[in-house]
Design a protein around this motif. Structure first.
Motif, PDB file in Angstrom:
ATOM      1  N   LYS A 282      29.716  55.871  12.238  1.00 40.70           N
ATOM      2  CA  LYS A 282      29.607  56.618  11.332  1.00 40.70           C
ATOM      3  C   LYS A 282      30.984  57.188  10.998  1.00 40.70           C
ATOM      4  O   LYS A 282      31.625  57.394   9.965  1.00 40.70           O
ATOM      5  CB  LYS A 282      28.620  57.875  11.531  1.00 40.70           C
ATOM      6  N   ALA A 283      31.753  57.424  12.156  1.00 40.78           N
ATOM      7  CA  ALA A 283      33.051  58.008  12.239  1.00 40.78           C
ATOM      8  C   ALA A 283      34.202  57.003  12.102  1.00 40.78           C
ATOM      9  O   ALA A 283      35.270  57.381  12.030  1.00 40.78           O
ATOM     10  CB  ALA A 283      33.202  58.767  13.568  1.00 40.78           C
ATOM     11  N   GLY A 284      33.819  55.601  11.800  1.00 41.66           N
ATOM     12  CA  GLY A 284      34.579  54.618  11.469  1.00 41.66           C
ATOM     13  C   GLY A 284      35.167  53.909  12.886  1.00 41.66           C
ATOM     14  O   GLY A 284      36.037  53.028  12.684  1.00 41.66           O
TER      15      GLY A 284
ATOM     16  N   ILE B 278      22.030  55.728  22.195  1.00 42.48           N
ATOM     17  CA  ILE B 278      22.363  55.032  20.866  1.00 42.48           C
ATOM     18  C   ILE B 278      22.825  56.081  19.813  1.00 42.48           C
ATOM     19  O   ILE B 278      23.603  55.858  19.010  1.00 42.48           O
ATOM     20  CB  ILE B 278      20.670  54.666  20.510  1.00 42.48           C
ATOM     21  N   GLU B 279      22.351  57.106  19.958  1.00 45.06           N
ATOM     22  CA  GLU B 279      22.907  58.275  19.090  1.00 45.06           C
ATOM     23  C   GLU B 279      24.432  58.467  18.897  1.00 45.06           C
ATOM     24  O   GLU B 279      24.824  58.395  18.024  1.00 45.06           O
ATOM     25  CB  GLU B 279      22.218  59.831  19.262  1.00 45.06           C
ATOM     26  N   GLU B 280      24.881  58.601  20.327  1.00 42.09           N
ATOM     27  CA  GLU B 280      26.188  58.682  20.361  1.00 42.09           C
ATOM     28  C   GLU B 280      27.087  57.404  19.873  1.00 42.09           C
ATOM     29  O   GLU B 280      27.916  57.480  19.247  1.00 42.09           O
ATOM     30  CB  GLU B 280      26.766  58.717  21.842  1.00 42.09           C
ATOM     31  N   ALA B 281      26.494  56.214  20.101  1.00 36.90           N
ATOM     32  CA  ALA B 281      27.098  55.001  19.538  1.00 36.90           C
ATOM     33  C   ALA B 281      27.014  55.184  18.030  1.00 36.90           C
ATOM     34  O   ALA B 281      27.796  54.566  17.249  1.00 36.90           O
ATOM     35  CB  ALA B 281      26.389  53.656  19.916  1.00 36.90           C
ATOM     36  N   ALA B 282      25.706  55.552  17.409  1.00 41.12           N
ATOM     37  CA  ALA B 282      25.827  55.466  16.017  1.00 41.12           C
ATOM     38  C   ALA B 282      26.828  56.548  15.448  1.00 41.12           C
ATOM     39  O   ALA B 282      27.246  56.256  14.216  1.00 41.12           O
ATOM     40  CB  ALA B 282      24.168  55.995  15.602  1.00 41.12           C
ATOM     41  N   GLN B 283      26.796  57.806  16.149  1.00 41.16           N
ATOM     42  CA  GLN B 283      28.203  58.469  15.822  1.00 41.16           C
ATOM     43  C   GLN B 283      29.529  58.022  15.481  1.00 41.16           C
ATOM     44  O   GLN B 283      30.137  58.275  14.799  1.00 41.16           O
ATOM     45  CB  GLN B 283      28.068  59.810  16.513  1.00 41.16           C
TER      46      GLN B 283
END
Ligand code: TXA
Ligand code: MG
Length: 378
Positions: A19-21, A11-16
């Motif tokens: 965030k990065a567009g 999930i954290e990777e997906a969230a990043q």
């Protein structure tokens, strides 16, 4: 672009990525969504490009809790607050007047914004970690049925988005109820699993219903207020014909007040029989020349016995959607079944129609759209 499949632990990777567009598809209780930063014009542009969707069709912004709505809107009317408290997280989208921070690119140029808090733990955590409202149309290519499994998203969008967060098959299977709270009277723009009856109970009055949901046609000048509802939607490649019982409709209107449940059950059998008989007739007459192995009948568990012998004998494909007396089992399977028909090269789908009561209103709305309004009244 290589589309990655993420699971809960990513999930954290997906969230990043959000965030990065970038774009990540996410699970909800209704259908999978195609997520991007809802406050970023560029992300909105990418979403439209990935879906092949017209950019005048506004996006829903997904939040992880009610408090996140406030910065996105001018104000939250008391009744909207009541609805959020009653149904969120859940399959209800509310339209409110947008604040300045929501870009017009996300709202298709409208001064209102659609908001929803989905009932899926993985996605709620994704939104929370991304720390943004996540814009998310259904994660299908424009014009095909909404995805109810990660594999459907992969089929439609692989190579076009950064990732898909896989949380298995969704529960409900049709998109959220949309209620416009930006006007004087609450207005239902799209039926879903939060039913008219549910809304009426909380609002203390029945919402208005967009006339196009009641069969008013665009040719006659009625334009649906949810821009997305005007496009050809949820459509399988096959021609689909819906066989609806007029009697069922009429008696439904009456039954709510007058009749006991026993009468309804015996009458139910009666119109089930008429619809099945008409489908069989259609196969013998209008559909006579159609290659049998390219025909599918969509029916209910309760009525499949009407067709079984004929289907076996002629090589017609029989698909059971679910149980008539459990409409949620039917919404759950509808889009997956339509996709299956496409994959199996079906050219003609003959489908039973069902009651429009409760969640049946949403089921029949999607079925009518899939059939492109080709309805035979029985
Ligand atoms: O269940 C759902 O709502 C799913 C999941 C992913 O949350 N999302 C979904 O999004 O169905 P989409 O984009 O396929 O459908 C959104 C509908 C469209 O018909 C759109 O026109 C309408 O919502 N809509 C969005 N913003 C609106 C607005 N400001 N005014 C009127 N209609 C709006
Ligand atoms: Mg959609």
């Amino acid at each position: 672009m290589n589309t990655r499949i993420f699971s809960k632990k990513d999930i954290e990777e997906a969230a990043q990525i959000l965030k990065a567009g970038g774009l990540v598809a996410f699970p909800t209780e209704t259908v999978y969504g195609l997520g991007g930063n809802g406050l970023d014009k560029e992300a909105a542009r990418k979403i439209y490009a990935a879906k092949g969707r017209p950019s005048d069709n506004p996006l829903i912004l997904h939040v992880s809790k009610m408090e996140e709505v406030y910065p996105l809107v001018e104000s939250v009317p008391e009744k909207a607050k009541l609805l959020m408290e009653s149904f969120w997280p859940g399959p209800l989208t509310l339209i409110l007047k947008k604040s300045k921070i929501v870009p017009l690119e996300s709202t298709g140029g409208l001064d209102t914004v659609a908001l929803r808090c989905p009932d899926n733990g993985v996605t709620l955590e994704l939104i929370e970690r991304a720390g943004l409202p996540v814009a998310g149309p259904s994660a299908n290519l424009s014009g095909s049925p909404s995805p109810t499994e990660a594999s459907h998203v992969y089929h439609d969008l692989s190579g076009r988005i950064e990732g898909i967060l896989d949380d298995g098959a969704v529960g409900i299977g049709v998109e959220s109820t949309i209620l416009d709270m930006s006007t004087d009277r609450p207005t239902l723009l799209r039926p879903g699993a939060i039913t008219l009856e549910d809304l009426t109970e909380v609002l203390g009055e029945k919402p208005e219903i967009d006339p196009t949901l009641l069969g008013k046609k665009m040719e006659d000048g009625f334009i649906p207020k949810a821009p997305g509802m005007k496009y050809r939607h949820y459509a399988p490649k096959a021609e689909m014909i819906l066989f609806c019982s007029l009697e069922e409709k009429e008696s439904e209107d009456k039954t709510s007040e007058k009749k006991g449940s026993e009468d309804r059950i015996s009458e139910g059998k009666e119109y089930e029989y008429k619809v099945s008989k008409r489908i069989a007739e259609y196969l013998e007459e209008e559909g006579k020349g159609f290659p049998r192995e390219k025909i599918a009948i969509l029916c209910a568990e309760e009525t499949k016995h009407f067709y079984q012998e004929m289907a076996e004998k002629e090589g017609i494909i029989l698909k059971v959607l679910g149980r008539r007396d459990e409409p949620l089992s039917m919404t759950h399977n509808l889009f997956r079944t339509l996709r299956e028909c496409d994959e199996e090269g079906i050219g003609l789908i003959l489908s039973e129609g069902y009651s429009e009561e409760g969640i049946g209103f949403a089921l029949m709305n999607r079925m009518k759209k899939a059939a492109g309004q080709k309805i035979i009244a029985v």
